[in-house]
Design an enzyme around this catalytic site. Structure first.
Site, PDB file in Angstrom:
ATOM      1  N   ASP A  15       0.791  -1.225   0.000  1.00  0.00           N
ATOM      2  CA  ASP A  15       0.000   0.000   0.000  1.00  0.00           C
ATOM      3  C   ASP A  15       0.825   1.278   0.000  1.00  0.00           C
ATOM      4  O   ASP A  15       0.270   2.369  -0.093  1.00  0.00           O
ATOM      5  CB  ASP A  15      -0.934   0.024   1.218  1.00  0.00           C
ATOM      6  N   ASP A 424       6.646  13.466 -39.304  1.00  0.00           N
ATOM      7  CA  ASP A 424       6.614  12.922 -40.650  1.00  0.00           C
ATOM      8  C   ASP A 424       5.379  13.518 -41.332  1.00  0.00           C
ATOM      9  O   ASP A 424       4.424  13.901 -40.659  1.00  0.00           O
ATOM     10  CB  ASP A 424       6.509  11.397 -40.583  1.00  0.00           C
ATOM     11  N   ASP A 704       3.754  12.243   9.421  1.00  0.00           N
ATOM     12  CA  ASP A 704       4.308  11.251   8.501  1.00  0.00           C
ATOM     13  C   ASP A 704       3.219  10.604   7.648  1.00  0.00           C
ATOM     14  O   ASP A 704       3.271  10.625   6.418  1.00  0.00           O
ATOM     15  CB  ASP A 704       5.052  10.170   9.295  1.00  0.00           C
TER      16      ASP A 704
END
Length: 727
Positions: A15, A424, A704
């Site tokens: 995860d 091109d 965190d």
């Protein structure tokens, strides 16, 4: 001697980026294992295995010890014997309370293993608070200790498993040290809260990662699971995966086509948006190819299967999107190298914070141990490491749904940096269906003779100009002369042995050099070219036969696409083997620069001189230039060559998708920069505040996990990006 084997598994329960790092490093340590690649969004482990030194069982055992589900690619991942947060179960019964397993994908969060862990941990924390309020601080403190230990046990088990596999610097390890240390310094309530917030953060990471994967899973869901197979005048329902080449399927109005094939009978509108992103249905009839996943909108069709279901266009697109994760961007590789140094550095800094003030300055041990523990929690690089792959996966999925395929993060980063786009001409900027406008025989040559020789030379060629000559001859009921030893003359034309003598169909300058132009034909060719036509000369040895002029109109969206590119600060240029006058006429219509009469080696040299450049071609004639460019883009509606040869592919044959692809790449790189700023910014702020004592343990873990969730959610915004809209 046994040859090394390339093996592939599906790994369930990864995860966050830390998961991929743990799996990679653990598997890399096994003897006989090399070239390990773990794709977070694709949930895939790929490696090279030497059967003489290792076997698949060892790999699977190591992954299960880390708490993840694993199974050979294509099979359902078996649940780990002890998942991320559940008790070791040697009988392999499932008591999963950790990483999200494949069975959890369609469940609401509170019914998943991780959701139940959060609820349980939260209930323990609430109970501890209740005990503290009811009985006083001493018994309440022990209640918090008990809540912390119960919630921490599965995390500590994972940390121990990683440590035994040679990985001491994991978020679980840091979490275990921090929570245990907090208990020893008397911060039991805060330790229990940190354990709960850690569980909440992991739940949010799992939900966010699942959302990021949904885009890829949605592609797989476009192909129906069943098909109506017709045999002996009757139809029966079978799994679409069981279809075989040559079988015929019945597709009713409103049904999705189950396999790539060719319409055997019936005419209907086909919505090809699942494959090409083009939402306007196109009419298809007998002999026309159709793609798996496209929707039949009007009438019943009988379709002959031409490709195995595992090799259909949509299946290959899905594989390209999944495998693109392995083509990592330079930014991602740098961050990965950085994180390997970052974690040990954070641990070292935390140790210095704990030891230096008390030992050198006689500061309070409890205060600085607490601050050091907070540093350990804030230091995990999860948010930083996932900042790139989450954005890349979202961009690849968003692009695939719109017919824009890019083969990995390296291609996205290169596309965002281009400053020139070389095109091109024939079949790319033009419709690729030129038509003969003039056929001018030389004196003494009849028109049928001119066209019969020209058609004979071009009989085996797939070039658009050759096909136009063949169509024109067929319209006039002129049969090509028998030809042998046909071969192309790159940048010049073609030659063949026609009617027992050599004949050529080439550009006028080459014909003039070979004596294949009559005296008045040079001026006539220049006049036709000034009108925007492509002119070829037909001749035998020393005998001019005549001129054929053709015109190929620009695509309707080409001029608008050039304007978009210029507005984005990108210089478009046409690289063509055609003559300067025709190239100038097309370039004037589109408002772009051009370079004409370019042989393949000239195109290569031009590409090298342009710096960061994207080359856009049809994927066949321009293969060398596509490879030479920083990013080679093939235009083609799901053709094999468009999906395989270039760095990127545009499936809708729309020139406007070229600026859209660059726009998507730029938006993705901006998103990555935002993610890196969020991750590093939050880390920097809370590292400082933790050292200064302004924030504690629970704020550290919240910062965190919060940073990881913020980064992932920001990356998910790319799923809604509309690169086709000019800003």
């Amino acid at each position: 001697m046994t040859e090394p084997l390339r093996r592939e598994w599906t790994v369930g329960g990864m995860d966050c980026a830390a998961c991929t790092v743990k799996v990679t490093r653990a598997v890399e340590r096994l003897p006989g294992i090399s070239d390990v690649s773990v794709a977070l969004m694709g949930e895939r482990l790929t490696l090279t295995l030497d059967p003489a030194q290792a076997d698949a069982t060892q790999v699977e055992d190591v992954v299960r010890k880390l708490g993840y589900a694993i199974a050979p690619r294509g099979a359902q991942p078996a649940h780990a014997g002890h998942d991320h947060d559940h008790d070791c179960d040697h009988d392999h019964h499932d008591h999963s309370h950790g990483h999200a397993t494949p069975a959890d994908r369609d469940k609401p969060w509170h019914k998943t293993a991780r959701g139940q862990l959060v609820i349980g941990t939260g209930a323990l924390l609430a109970l501890a608070w209740g005990v503290e309020l009811a009985t006083g601080s001493v018994i309440g403190t022990w209640a918090f200790v008990l809540a912390c230990l119960i919630g921490l046990a599965p995390v500590a088990r994972r940390a121990w498993a990683a440590l035994r596999l040679g990985q001491p610097f994991t978020i679980e390890g840091l979490m275990t040290i921090a929570a245990t240390g907090a208990l020893f310094i008397g911060a039991a309530e805060e330790a229990a809260l940190v354990v709960f917030l850690f569980a909440v953060g992991e739940l949010l990471e799992g939900v966010a990662a699942g959302k990021a994967r949904d885009g890829i899973r949605a592609l797989a869901g476009l192909v129906p699971r069943t098909a109506l197979l017709e045999e002996g005048g009757t139809s029966r329902e079978i799994p679409a995966s069981a279809l075989r080449i040559g079988q015929t399927v019945l597709v009713r109005p409103g049904d999705r086509i189950p396999a790539d094939g060719v319409i055997a009978s019936g005419t209907s509108g086909i919505d090809e948006s699942p494959v090409t992103g083009e939402s306007i249905p196109v009419t298809r009839g007998p002999g026309d190819p159709v793609f798996a996943g496209a929707i039949n909108t009007e009438a019943a069709l009988r379709i002959a299967v031409t490709k195995d279901p595992t090799d259909s266009t949509i299946a290959r697109i899905i594989r390209l999107v999944e495998e693109a994760e392995e083509a990592r961007a330079p930014t991602e590789r740098f961050i990965d190298r950085f994180s390997r140094v970052y974690m040990p550095a954070i641990v070292a800094i935390a140790a210095l914070v704990v030891l230096v003030p008390p030992l050198a300055f006689a500061q309070d041990w409890g205060t600085w141990v607490y601050r050091g523990l907070a540093l350990l929690l804030i230091g995990c690089p999860c948010a930083l490491v996932i900042s790139v792959p989450a954005s890349i996966a979202s961009a690849l999925s968003a692009g695939a749904r719109r017919g824009l395929l890019m083969k990995g993060g390296a291609v996205i980063e290169a596309a965002a940096a281009v400053r020139h786009v070389a095109f091109d001409k024939t079949g790319t900027l033009t419709l690729g269906t030129p038509a003969v406008t003039d056929a001018l025989p030389a004196p003494g040559v009849a028109l049928p003779d001119l066209l019969a020789v020209a058609a004979g030379v071009e009989g085996g060629s797939a070039h658009p100009l050759a096909q136009a000559i063949l169509r024109h001859a067929a319209t006039l009921a002129i049969a090509p002369l028998p030809a042998t030893d046909a071969r192309a003359l790159p940048g010049k034309g073609a030659q063949a042995l026609v009617g027992g003598a050599m004949a050529w169909v080439t550009s006028p300058p080459h014909a003039a050099e070979a004596g294949g132009l009559a005296a008045d034909q040079t001026a006539r060719a220049e006049t036709l070219e000034a009108e925007g036509k492509t002119v070829v000369a037909v001749f035998r040895q020393g005998q001019p036969l005549g001129l054929i002029a053709l015109r190929d109109e620009p695509r309707p969206d080409a001029a608008g696409a050039m304007a978009q590119l210029r507005a984005m600060g990108i210089a478009p240029v046409i690289l063509t083997g055609d003559n300067p006058r025709t190239a100038a006429a097309i370039a004037a219509q589109l408002g772009t620069d051009y370079r004409a009469r370019m042989l393949p080696q000239d195109k290569l040299a031009a590409i090298r001189d342009m710096g960061p450049v994207m080359m856009v071609g049809d994927g066949i004639n321009d293969a060398p230039a596509l490879k030479q460019a920083s990013v080679g883009v093939a235009m083609g509606s799901g053709t094999d060559v468009a999906l395989e040869t270039a760095d990127a592919a545009i499936l809708r044959n729309r020139v406007a998708d070229v600026p859209a692809l660059i726009r998507l790449a730029r938006v993705t790189m901006a998103n990555i920069r935002q993610n890196v700023a969020i991750a590093l910014g939050l880390k920097a702020v809370f590292l400082i505040t933790s050292v200064l004592g302004l924030t504690g343990l629970w704020i550290a873990i919240l910062a965190d996990t919060g940073a990881t969730v913020l980064v992932t959610l920001n990356a998910l915004r790319l799923l809604r990006a509309d690169p086709g809209r000019a800003t």
